[in-house]
Motif scaffolding. Structure first.
Motif, mmCIF file in Angstrom:
data_model
loop_
_atom_site.group_PDB
_atom_site.id
_atom_site.type_symbol
_atom_site.label_atom_id
_atom_site.label_comp_id
_atom_site.label_asym_id
_atom_site.label_seq_id
_atom_site.Cartn_x
_atom_site.Cartn_y
_atom_site.Cartn_z
ATOM 1 N N ASN A 182 3.348 9.296 -9.691
ATOM 2 C CA ASN A 182 2.893 8.439 -8.596
ATOM 3 C C ASN A 182 1.645 9.008 -7.912
ATOM 4 O OD1 ASN A 182 2.875 8.047 -5.524
ATOM 5 N ND2 ASN A 182 3.981 6.267 -6.246
ATOM 6 N N VAL A 183 1.724 10.239 -7.463
ATOM 7 C CA VAL A 183 0.617 10.804 -6.685
ATOM 8 C C VAL A 183 -0.599 11.069 -7.578
ATOM 9 C CG1 VAL A 183 -0.082 12.709 -5.196
ATOM 10 C CG2 VAL A 183 2.252 11.825 -5.058
ATOM 11 N N GLY A 184 -0.371 11.745 -8.700
ATOM 12 C CA GLY A 184 -1.474 12.129 -9.584
ATOM 13 C C GLY A 184 -2.209 10.937 -10.151
ATOM 14 N N PHE A 185 -1.461 9.929 -10.574
ATOM 15 C CA PHE A 185 -2.105 8.757 -11.191
ATOM 16 C C PHE A 185 -3.002 8.037 -10.185
ATOM 17 C CE2 PHE A 185 -2.145 4.142 -11.721
ATOM 18 C CZ PHE A 185 -2.900 4.065 -12.882
ATOM 19 N N HIS A 186 -2.449 7.733 -9.015
ATOM 20 C CA HIS A 186 -3.253 6.965 -8.049
ATOM 21 C C HIS A 186 -4.423 7.788 -7.509
ATOM 22 C CE1 HIS A 186 -0.954 3.312 -8.163
ATOM 23 N NE2 HIS A 186 0.165 4.013 -8.054
ATOM 24 N N ALA A 187 -4.219 9.083 -7.320
ATOM 25 C CA ALA A 187 -5.336 9.931 -6.863
ATOM 26 C C ALA A 187 -6.447 9.899 -7.918
ATOM 27 C CB ALA A 187 -4.855 11.358 -6.622
ATOM 28 N N ALA A 188 -6.066 10.046 -9.188
ATOM 29 C CA ALA A 188 -7.061 10.040 -10.274
ATOM 30 C C ALA A 188 -7.780 8.699 -10.330
ATOM 31 C CB ALA A 188 -6.369 10.329 -11.606
ATOM 32 N N ARG A 189 -7.022 7.623 -10.252
ATOM 33 C CA ARG A 189 -7.601 6.271 -10.340
ATOM 34 C C ARG A 189 -8.621 6.045 -9.216
ATOM 35 N NH1 ARG A 189 -6.305 1.553 -7.769
ATOM 36 N NH2 ARG A 189 -4.436 2.382 -6.757
ATOM 37 N N LEU A 190 -8.224 6.410 -8.004
ATOM 38 C CA LEU A 190 -9.098 6.133 -6.858
ATOM 39 C C LEU A 190 -10.309 7.061 -6.839
ATOM 40 C CD1 LEU A 190 -6.159 5.486 -4.406
ATOM 41 C CD2 LEU A 190 -7.860 3.785 -5.103
ATOM 42 N N GLY A 200 0.793 -1.235 0.000
ATOM 43 C CA GLY A 200 0.000 0.000 0.000
ATOM 44 C C GLY A 200 0.818 1.274 0.000
ATOM 45 N N ARG A 201 2.181 1.182 0.079
ATOM 46 C CA ARG A 201 2.970 2.418 0.126
ATOM 47 C C ARG A 201 2.992 3.141 -1.212
ATOM 48 N NH1 ARG A 201 4.409 6.668 -0.354
ATOM 49 N NH2 ARG A 201 6.113 7.853 0.575
ATOM 50 N N VAL A 202 3.057 2.375 -2.314
ATOM 51 C CA VAL A 202 3.179 3.004 -3.628
ATOM 52 C C VAL A 202 1.993 3.947 -3.875
ATOM 53 C CG1 VAL A 202 3.222 2.581 -6.126
ATOM 54 C CG2 VAL A 202 4.563 1.143 -4.605
ATOM 55 N N GLU A 203 0.801 3.503 -3.544
ATOM 56 C CA GLU A 203 -0.398 4.305 -3.833
ATOM 57 C C GLU A 203 -0.809 5.191 -2.656
ATOM 58 O OE1 GLU A 203 -3.259 1.033 -4.360
ATOM 59 O OE2 GLU A 203 -4.056 1.627 -2.401
ATOM 60 N N ALA A 204 -0.015 5.136 -1.556
ATOM 61 C CA ALA A 204 -0.473 5.748 -0.295
ATOM 62 C C ALA A 204 -0.782 7.243 -0.423
ATOM 63 C CB ALA A 204 0.571 5.534 0.796
ATOM 64 N N THR A 205 0.088 7.994 -1.082
ATOM 65 C CA THR A 205 -0.154 9.441 -1.144
ATOM 66 C C THR A 205 -1.414 9.708 -1.968
ATOM 67 O OG1 THR A 205 2.230 9.725 -1.044
ATOM 68 C CG2 THR A 205 0.936 11.670 -1.573
ATOM 69 N N GLY A 206 -1.540 8.996 -3.094
ATOM 70 C CA GLY A 206 -2.729 9.161 -3.933
ATOM 71 C C GLY A 206 -3.992 8.744 -3.188
ATOM 72 N N ARG A 207 -3.900 7.666 -2.418
ATOM 73 C CA ARG A 207 -5.078 7.226 -1.657
ATOM 74 C C ARG A 207 -5.432 8.265 -0.591
ATOM 75 N NH1 ARG A 207 -8.164 2.911 -1.058
ATOM 76 N NH2 ARG A 207 -6.909 1.605 -2.420
ATOM 77 N N LEU A 246 -8.742 7.076 -17.991
ATOM 78 C CA LEU A 246 -7.391 7.171 -17.413
ATOM 79 C C LEU A 246 -6.468 6.060 -17.916
ATOM 80 C CD1 LEU A 246 -5.439 8.434 -15.265
ATOM 81 C CD2 LEU A 246 -6.393 6.796 -13.645
ATOM 82 N N ASP A 247 -6.982 4.818 -17.900
ATOM 83 C CA ASP A 247 -6.117 3.688 -18.283
ATOM 84 C C ASP A 247 -5.672 3.800 -19.737
ATOM 85 O OD1 ASP A 247 -6.389 2.647 -15.756
ATOM 86 O OD2 ASP A 247 -8.254 1.624 -16.278
ATOM 87 N N LYS A 248 -6.620 4.232 -20.596
ATOM 88 C CA LYS A 248 -6.275 4.376 -22.024
ATOM 89 C C LYS A 248 -5.246 5.494 -22.192
ATOM 90 C CE LYS A 248 -10.278 2.630 -24.502
ATOM 91 N NZ LYS A 248 -11.626 2.999 -24.878
ATOM 92 N N VAL A 249 -5.433 6.588 -21.461
ATOM 93 C CA VAL A 249 -4.502 7.724 -21.580
ATOM 94 C C VAL A 249 -3.097 7.297 -21.158
ATOM 95 C CG1 VAL A 249 -3.928 10.004 -20.618
ATOM 96 C CG2 VAL A 249 -6.285 9.509 -21.309
ATOM 97 N N VAL A 250 -3.020 6.591 -20.035
ATOM 98 C CA VAL A 250 -1.700 6.180 -19.535
ATOM 99 C C VAL A 250 -1.052 5.185 -20.500
ATOM 100 C CG1 VAL A 250 -0.547 4.932 -17.659
ATOM 101 C CG2 VAL A 250 -2.232 6.687 -17.130
#
Ligand code: NAD
Length: 472
Positions: free
Chosen positions: A234-242, A190-197, A268-272
């Motif tokens: 890292n932060v922007g992607f996971h925040a957007a996803r969640l 959970g650390r990778v996505e933690a800031t975005g979460r 989002l997934d298509k853009v990335v």
């Protein structure tokens, strides 16, 4: 190295002063809380793959040792300088206090564009920087604990941990010298996505208060809110996803090379995937595309999430910002002047000192895991599952009904490490938001959330100094 046009540290201190003026702490104590205690500047040579020698410049700032270790990321960016690391270290001090993470603030950086270096060169730079930090006692599980930031990730953290451990073979807690490590090297789920979460939870909490949303002409809840994200790292992607998973509509993205907007929503997934394929966000389908990535900040939306770098919203563009909520996923994305203009216009600003604290919160859990040498959930999971099963057996006997296998699985599942981390993170972010709202209320709603966050931090740090008897 030239000085930045806007001193980031001055910007942070302006927010500090605004809040400090509303407290009744001893002014000498406030001076100490605000000061950046130590900065280490280093230059070292590395050999490039072509055999040439290059001098690398790096910094580590420890803003406050009122709690130890100090904690803060290491960033790789050409914009890194002494002022920037001091500002970011100060923000770390206040952020940790806001979310009750028992660390002082620190930050480090190396002035490189990582895209200009091979993997081997990045490894040599990272290991040498770690060695330099070690030589001056600027790293260690009880001294100063780096983490990922802009331009760095789990790979760099693994090199840092390995270098530190090679130098400290006797240190049983050596893995706790850095967080954000890969799982097999002492990282935590959970650390990778933690800031975005954390960003998602913070926004969700803010949107959940109907009264606040009504004041800015929005309805309650994240669902259906139109979101623009600057920086899909890292932060922007996971925040957007969640946020998408919570029902928000992603209508705009900005990256280095440009920005795209579509009022019907972007996938989002298509853009990335497309950006990974072609290297440019501008190759994605969208109603509007522009190579001027800054324009994304000005497009119409409910929630704007700057998740790249500092000083993005300034006096120059503030009058053109149309978002109703600005959620500061990045550190310091707006200048103090721009902040005042937006507050006067009634924009709801969720400040960085709170909103991006999810990363350091889970880093704290990782550090605890490293010091305890055991994965969260390992000791109690099975015991809890057996206890729940006994409870279900008793309910079955008492009610004369049987649970299905599916129900049994659902009701008796004990918490895994990922569950515990997520629960700790959500509890921390939700609790901190309510605390800031309470502080704001106690000032009759006359202060903004950033000022509330600074008051919250100053009060806690002052108490800490008082408890230490430094300022009896
Ligand atoms: P990252 O390097 O993973 O991502 C940053 C992204 O922003 C990259 O994709 C980059 O291409 C993009 N970018 C750079 N300049 C841009 C511009 N002008 N316009 C649009 N996009 C641009 O970095 P990150 O870890 O996601 O950090 C982003 C911000 O969040 C930083 O301010 C950092 O201090 C803050 N932060 C990060 C963490 C963390 O855990 N990583 C924790 C707290 C705060």
């Amino acid at each position: 190295m030239s000085l930045p046009s806007i001193s980031f540290f001055d910007q942070v201190n302006r927010s500090f002063d605004k809040a400090a003026a509303l407290t009744d702490h001893d002014p000498r104590l406030l001076v100490q809380i605000k000061a950046c205690n130590s900065v280490y500047r280093v230059a070292f040579p590395i050999k490039r793959d072509d055999g040439s020698i290059e001098v690398i410049h790096g910094w580590r700032a420890e803003h406050s040792q009122h709690k130890l270790p100090t904690k803060g990321g290491i960033r790789y960016s050409l914009a890194v300088n002494e002022d920037e690391v001091m500002a970011l270290a100060a923000l770390m001090t206040y952020k940790c206090a806001v979310v009750d993470v028992p660390f002082g603030g620190a930050k480090g950086g190396i002035a490189i564009d990582r895209r200009a270096y091979s993997q081997n060169e990045l490894e040599r730079i990272t290991r040498r920087f770690t060695f330099e930090l070690y030589r001056k006692s600027f790293i260690g599980p009880s001294i100063d604990v780096p983490a990922p930031d802009f331009g760095t990730g789990p790979q760099e953290m693994a090199w840092i941990a390995d270098t530190y451990q090679a130098l400290n073979k006797e240190d049983l807690n050596g893995l706790g010298c850095v967080t954000g490590k890969p799982l097999p090297q002492g990282g935590i789920r959970g650390r990778v996505e933690a800031t975005g979460r954390g960003v998602m939870v913070g926004i969700r909490e803010a949107c959940d208060l109907a009264e606040d949303m009504k004041a800015i002409g929005l309805t309650r809840g994240v669902e259906g809110k139109r979101v623009i994200v600057q920086g899909l790292g890292n932060v922007g992607f996971h925040a957007a996803r969640l946020l998408r998973d919570e029902g928000a509509e992603l209508v705009g993205f900005a990256e280095y090379e440009g920005a795209i907007y579509d009022s019907r929503g972007l996938d989002l997934d298509k853009v990335v995937a497309r950006r990974q394929e072609t290297g440019s966000i501008l190759d994605c389908e969208a109603e509007i595309k522009t190579p001027n990535s800054q324009l994304a900040l000005e497009w119409d939306c409910d929630i704007l999430i700057p998740a790249a770098l500092e000083n993005q919203i300034t006096k120059q563009n503030v009058d053109r910002i149309r978002a109703k909520i600005i959620a500061e996923a990045a550190n310091g994305p707006m200048t103090a002047d721009a902040n005042e203009v937006l507050l006067k216009r009634g924009v709801w600003i969720i400040p960085d000192t709170f909103l991006n604290a999810g990363g350091v919160t889970v880093s704290y859990f990782e550090w605890l895991k490293n010091l305890s040498h055991v994965r969260f959930g390992r000791m109690g999971k099975r015991f809890e599952e057996e206890a729940y099963a006994r409870l279900l057996d008793a309910v079955e006997v008492a009610t004369d009904r049987s649970f299905t296998d599916r129900e049994r699985f659902f009701f008796t599942r004990g918490p895994s490490e990922a569950d515990i981390v997520r629960s700790g993170l959500e509890e921390t972010m939700a609790g901190a938001y309510l605390e800031l709202r309470k502080i704001r209320d106690s000032y009759g709603n006359k202060i903004d959330l950033r000022t509330a966050a600074f008051i919250c931090a100053i009060d806690k740090i002052a108490l800490c100094y008082g408890d230490l008897g430094i300022f009896p």
